[in-house]
Motif scaffolding. Structure first.
Motif, short mmCIF file in Angstrom:
data_model
loop_
_atom_site.label_atom_id
_atom_site.label_comp_id
_atom_site.label_asym_id
_atom_site.label_seq_id
_atom_site.Cartn_x
_atom_site.Cartn_y
_atom_site.Cartn_z
N VAL A 40 0.78 -1.25 0.05
CA VAL A 40 0.16 -0.03 0.02
C VAL A 40 0.89 1.27 -0.14
N MET A 41 2.02 1.26 0.82
CA MET A 41 2.81 2.15 0.86
C MET A 41 3.56 2.61 -0.40
N ALA A 42 3.92 1.62 -1.17
CA ALA A 42 4.64 1.60 -2.34
C ALA A 42 3.52 2.33 -3.41
N ALA A 43 2.58 1.80 -3.42
CA ALA A 43 1.49 2.34 -4.25
C ALA A 43 1.19 3.90 -4.03
N LEU A 44 0.89 4.26 -2.88
CA LEU A 44 1.12 5.57 -2.41
C LEU A 44 2.01 6.56 -2.89
N GLU A 285 8.62 -3.73 -5.18
CA GLU A 285 9.56 -3.21 -6.19
C GLU A 285 8.85 -3.08 -7.72
N ARG A 286 7.96 -4.26 -7.72
CA ARG A 286 7.27 -4.29 -9.28
C ARG A 286 6.30 -3.12 -9.21
N ILE A 287 5.73 -2.53 -8.17
CA ILE A 287 4.58 -1.65 -8.03
C ILE A 287 5.45 -0.14 -8.43
N ARG A 288 6.70 0.03 -7.95
CA ARG A 288 7.45 1.23 -8.20
C ARG A 288 7.72 1.19 -9.94
#
Length: 318
Positions: A40-44, A285-288
């Motif tokens: 969730v934090m990576a998405a945000l 990592e993949r979200i970023r």
């Protein structure tokens, strides 16, 4: 809480199906909550503010761990849009999985989702799959009641064609705002249907022709689940054709100073329907790696878009 609206077409959503541990009907733990928080934090971090759920994901655990993250993060609820779905009943022992869009079931499932998510309102509720036994009047009555009670702000559908959406919309006092379909460079029937008209390929396609056009005309956001094609073109190639397509995508990514994941998402976002991809990876990592597809116009030319399509297609256009 202040009212929210769904994001503009073409924006990215984070799909929460991968949160909550395994699909076994077992309790989640601290490790699962920590993993959900990291995702969730990576998405945000990359600018995603809409989070897509379903009541069945991980037998409800995806919603539950998300609710734990909300409880741990003061002020987060006011910054995000929460979308969830109902309408599928998973197999249970000797009972097979079925679809259930009876009004009373929808109301009950919403109440259960609200408890798991630890919130007092769902921003967008999608009907997950068409139920052949569903009564549109019954559904509309349930949705209208949920809206008037302030439990759900907006409504949408998932995996439905134009002919299934229209009668429901005619019975609702609020507009349907989204239709979520499987759409990716691997799953292309939604795209192929439009060019298969008057060809021998049309009968084999199966996608309800006119659905994209209907949604565009009605202002219904098209959301693409499975948008990254389960990694088929970014590291998990299974065929020579997929390898060739992946090489093209990697080359374009290098040329444009971005990632292959971003190129895949741009390919969807470049469509004039302004498709909103849903990314479902639980890997931060993949979200970023999808950062370049958030709040940025897709940097693919007409010719580059077609080159990607034709590489994945493997045969010339009709």
């Amino acid at each position: 809480m202040t009212a929210k609206r769904t994001p503009e077409g073409g924006q990215l959503l984070y799909g929460c199906m991968g949160l909550g541990g395994t699909w076994a009907a077992e309790a989640y733990g601290a490790v699962d909550i920590a993993a959900a928080e990291a995702a969730v934090m990576a998405a945000l971090e990359i600018g995603i503010t809409t989070f897509d759920h379903a009541d069945i994901y991980r037998h409800g655990k995806a919603e539950s761990v998300f609710g734990e993250v909300l409880a741990r993060t003061p002020g987060l609820r006011e910054r995000i849009v929460i979308q969830t779905k109902c309408g599928i009943r998973l197999a249970d022992g000797a009972n097979p999985g079925i679809y259930d869009l009876r009004g009373q079931t929808i109301a009950r499932r919403v109440e259960e989702s609200l408890k798991r998510l630890r919130t007092d309102v769902i921003d967008v509720l999608l009907l997950h799959r068409p139920d052949p036994l569903a009564d549109p009047d019954d559904i509309a009555e349930a949705l209208t009641s949920l809206h008037r009670q302030g439990m759900v702000r907006r409504f949408g559908v998932s995996n439905m064609g134009a002919a299934q959406i229209a009668p429901l919309q005619a019975r609702l006092e609020v507009p349907i705002v989204a239709n979520q379909l499987e759409m990716s460079l691997q799953r292309r029937d939604w795209l192929e249907a439009g060019v298969a008209v008057n060809t021998s390929e049309a009968a084999a396609n199966g996608f309800p022709l006119g659905t994209l056009e209907f949604c565009r005309e009605q202002g219904i956001e098209l959301q693409a689940w499975g948008a990254l094609a389960q990694g088929r073109f970014t590291g998990r190639q299974d065929s020579p054709q997929e390898h060739a397509t992946a090489r093209l995508i990697a080359s374009l990514a290098e040329e444009k100073g971005t990632t292959p994941e971003t190129i895949l998402l741009w390919w969807l976002q470049r469509h004039p329907a302004r498709i909103a991809p849903v990314i479902g990876t639980a890997s931060p990592e993949r979200i970023r790696a999808c950062r370049g597809a958030v709040g940025r116009r897709p940097e693919l030319s007409h010719e580059e878009w077609y080159a990607i399509w034709l590489a994945a297609r493997g045969v010339p256009l009709p």
